[in-house]
Scaffold this motif. Structure first.
Motif, PDB file in Angstrom:
ATOM      1  N   TRP A 303       0.867  -1.196   0.000  1.00 50.65           N
ATOM      2  CA  TRP A 303       0.000   0.000   0.000  1.00 50.65           C
ATOM      3  C   TRP A 303       0.888   1.225   0.000  1.00 50.65           C
ATOM      4  O   TRP A 303       1.945   1.236   0.646  1.00 50.65           O
ATOM      5  CB  TRP A 303      -0.917   0.002   1.229  1.00 50.65           C
ATOM      6  N   VAL A 304       0.466   2.273  -0.700  1.00 50.01           N
ATOM      7  CA  VAL A 304       1.270   3.494  -0.758  1.00 50.01           C
ATOM      8  C   VAL A 304       0.378   4.715  -0.555  1.00 50.01           C
ATOM      9  O   VAL A 304      -0.836   4.655  -0.787  1.00 50.01           O
ATOM     10  CB  VAL A 304       1.994   3.632  -2.122  1.00 50.01           C
ATOM     11  N   PRO A 305       0.947   5.844  -0.114  1.00 51.34           N
ATOM     12  CA  PRO A 305       0.195   7.104  -0.040  1.00 51.34           C
ATOM     13  C   PRO A 305       0.062   7.685  -1.455  1.00 51.34           C
ATOM     14  O   PRO A 305       0.858   8.505  -1.898  1.00 51.34           O
ATOM     15  CB  PRO A 305       1.054   7.978   0.877  1.00 51.34           C
ATOM     16  N   GLN A 306      -0.945   7.252  -2.156  1.00 50.65           N
ATOM     17  CA  GLN A 306      -1.054   7.498  -3.595  1.00 50.65           C
ATOM     18  C   GLN A 306      -1.050   8.976  -3.961  1.00 50.65           C
ATOM     19  O   GLN A 306      -0.365   9.399  -4.895  1.00 50.65           O
ATOM     20  CB  GLN A 306      -2.319   6.816  -4.133  1.00 50.65           C
ATOM     21  N   ARG A 307      -1.828   9.760  -3.235  1.00 53.71           N
ATOM     22  CA  ARG A 307      -1.889  11.190  -3.563  1.00 53.71           C
ATOM     23  C   ARG A 307      -0.529  11.848  -3.413  1.00 53.71           C
ATOM     24  O   ARG A 307      -0.129  12.678  -4.241  1.00 53.71           O
ATOM     25  CB  ARG A 307      -2.898  11.904  -2.662  1.00 53.71           C
ATOM     26  N   ALA A 308       0.178  11.514  -2.347  1.00 60.85           N
ATOM     27  CA  ALA A 308       1.487  12.129  -2.109  1.00 60.85           C
ATOM     28  C   ALA A 308       2.450  11.806  -3.241  1.00 60.85           C
ATOM     29  O   ALA A 308       3.255  12.656  -3.657  1.00 60.85           O
ATOM     30  CB  ALA A 308       2.052  11.654  -0.774  1.00 60.85           C
ATOM     31  N   ILE A 309       2.372  10.584  -3.760  1.00 65.05           N
ATOM     32  CA  ILE A 309       3.256  10.203  -4.860  1.00 65.05           C
ATOM     33  C   ILE A 309       2.827  10.877  -6.152  1.00 65.05           C
ATOM     34  O   ILE A 309       3.663  11.394  -6.912  1.00 65.05           O
ATOM     35  CB  ILE A 309       3.272   8.670  -5.014  1.00 65.05           C
ATOM     36  N   LEU A 310       1.525  10.904  -6.417  1.00 62.89           N
ATOM     37  CA  LEU A 310       1.051  11.502  -7.663  1.00 62.89           C
ATOM     38  C   LEU A 310       1.407  12.979  -7.771  1.00 62.89           C
ATOM     39  O   LEU A 310       1.648  13.490  -8.863  1.00 62.89           O
ATOM     40  CB  LEU A 310      -0.466  11.313  -7.796  1.00 62.89           C
ATOM     41  N   GLU A 311       1.433  13.670  -6.644  1.00 58.35           N
ATOM     42  CA  GLU A 311       1.802  15.082  -6.680  1.00 58.35           C
ATOM     43  C   GLU A 311       3.244  15.276  -7.132  1.00 58.35           C
ATOM     44  O   GLU A 311       3.647  16.376  -7.517  1.00 58.35           O
ATOM     45  CB  GLU A 311       1.594  15.713  -5.302  1.00 58.35           C
TER      46      GLU A 311
END
Length: 412
Positions: A303-311
């Motif tokens: 699982w990853v912090p998706q929003r943080a990576i996408l930014e």
């Protein structure tokens, strides 16, 4: 944070279902309502209590019969509709017990939370649907619902639904209108993702765009028995490696993640690709050992912090769930859409129509196809222009503050 425009502090109840993809889209709105001083209760299955608790809402236990823990959904659409009706039948007595002596001033509910509408109508309380996906449009009944009603078992389902509505005292007794035609709804998606947006009744539905907190993300995972562990809002972020010229995020969401062969093809496509750092989320169904040797430029997580990576990302391989589509559009990141189920195929086609994605079906997702799709996306100046334009439009829809403002308007 938007300042509360309502002088009245109210009891607002949210009723949801325990699918992570249905819980996450509205959490920032719940947190915002709590921050504005409202008393907020949230009825859902204990499996997602840990996800709801950090918002500050009071958790109300409402045990669900939906097969979200093992993702064991039937393939027959009528059987799926029966499951949601079964869930409503099970949920309504629980909700009545919780809110009989403590009724909410306003009920919010997920599209799958049928029992909340029945409860609100019997209590004669205002009601607002929070939709994490697209909504019905003028012509939806003929184009989508009517073919479903011709399937084997559909007549029996509708008859049972109608009997339940009559027995529970709901004022809306049409089994076709009750689940899909809310009296009022906020769509927690960008209008760009809505099919036939020009045919949506804007007197009933308001598009507020994806709802997030300005400087927060969701970090955590779903355990083997289907229970969420982690935090929501203010969770751990992600740091882009200093030597990463470009970042690619690969994620098939939270449900359809048992895809070891697809992940192996991704490793073959993007492993050791010059200038690229790859973040691969594999979910809880795949053992990392099934993937073989992991190239040095790839990090693998359940699982990853998706929003943080996408930014911080330059491209996104996604299953085209509505949440992922909204996050990708909001971040202005071009996408490779690999749909897995349900409305994801429609979403993937919509992203292609918008000019920000390439669709690659799972059966065609070879290393060569995936690598070519990435190269086509990041070297196309029109894709970059469209991504930036749609990001600006999504942000302009108002997001969390606007959603909370509109909810408070119903309390006036």
């Amino acid at each position: 944070m938007s300042r509360s425009r309502s002088r009245r502090r109210a009891h607002i109840a949210m009723v949801g279902i325990p699918a992570v993809s249905h819980v996450l889209p509205g959490l920032a709105v719940i947190r915002e309502l709590v921050a504005r001083g409202h008393r907020v209760s949230y009825a859902n299955d204990p499996a997602v209590a840990g996800l709801i608790a950090p918002t500050g809402a009071e958790f109300v236990e409402c045990v669900s019969v939906l097969p979200v823990a093992d993702n064991n959904w039937p393939e027959d659409p009528v059987a799926v509709m029966d499951l949601f009706l079964d869930n409503a039948v099970r949920a309504l007595p629980q909700l009545r017990a919780a809110y009989r002596d403590d009724p909410a001033d306003l009920y919010l509910y997920d599209i799958g939370g049928y029992a909340a509408r029945a409860l609100a109508e019997t209590q004669d309380r205002p009601l607002l649907q929070l939709s994490p996906t697209f909504v019905a449009w003028d012509g939806y009944d003929q184009e989508v619902a009517a073919p479903l009603r011709r399937l084997p078992g559909a007549d029996a389902h509708r008859a049972r639904f109608a009997r339940w509505l009559a027995d529970c005292g709901a004022s809306t007794t049409d089994p076709d209108a009750f689940p899909g035609r809310p009296s009022r709804a906020l769509a927690l998606i960008t209008r760009a993702m809505q099919p036939h947006a020009d045919r949506v009744d804007t007197d009933t539905v308001t598009f507020v765009g994806p709802c997030f907190e300005a400087a927060a993300d969701t970090a955590g995972h779903v355990t083997a028995d289907g229970v969420w562990e982690g935090t929501a809002g203010g969770g751990a972020g992600w740091t882009r490696p200093a030597d990463a010229e470009n970042v690619l995020l690969i994620s098939l969401g939270s449900a359809f993640t048992r895809r070891p062969e697809f992940y192996r093809q991704c490793l073959a496509a993007y492993g050791d690709l010059p200038g690229w750092h790859v973040v691969l989320q594999i979910g809880r169904y795949t053992d990392p050992r099934e993937l073989g040797a992991v190239p040095a430029n790839v990090e693998i997580h359940s699982w990853v912090p998706q929003r943080a990576i996408l930014e911080q990302a330059d491209a996104f391989v996604t299953h085209a769930g509505m949440g992922g589509c909204g996050e990708g559009l909001l971040a202005g990141v071009p996408m490779i859409a690999v749909p897995q189920a349900a409305e994801q195929f429609l979403n993937a086609d919509r992203l292609v129509e918008l000019g920000v994605a390439r669709r690659v079906d799972t059966a065609e997702a070879t290393a060569e196809t995936l690598r070519t799709a990435l190269n086509d996306l990041v070297t196309d100046g029109e894709v970059a222009r469209r991504s930036a334009l749609l990001s600006a439009r999504a942000r302009a829809e108002g997001g969390t503050p606007r959603a909370a403002d509109l909810i408070e308007d119903l309390l006036d």
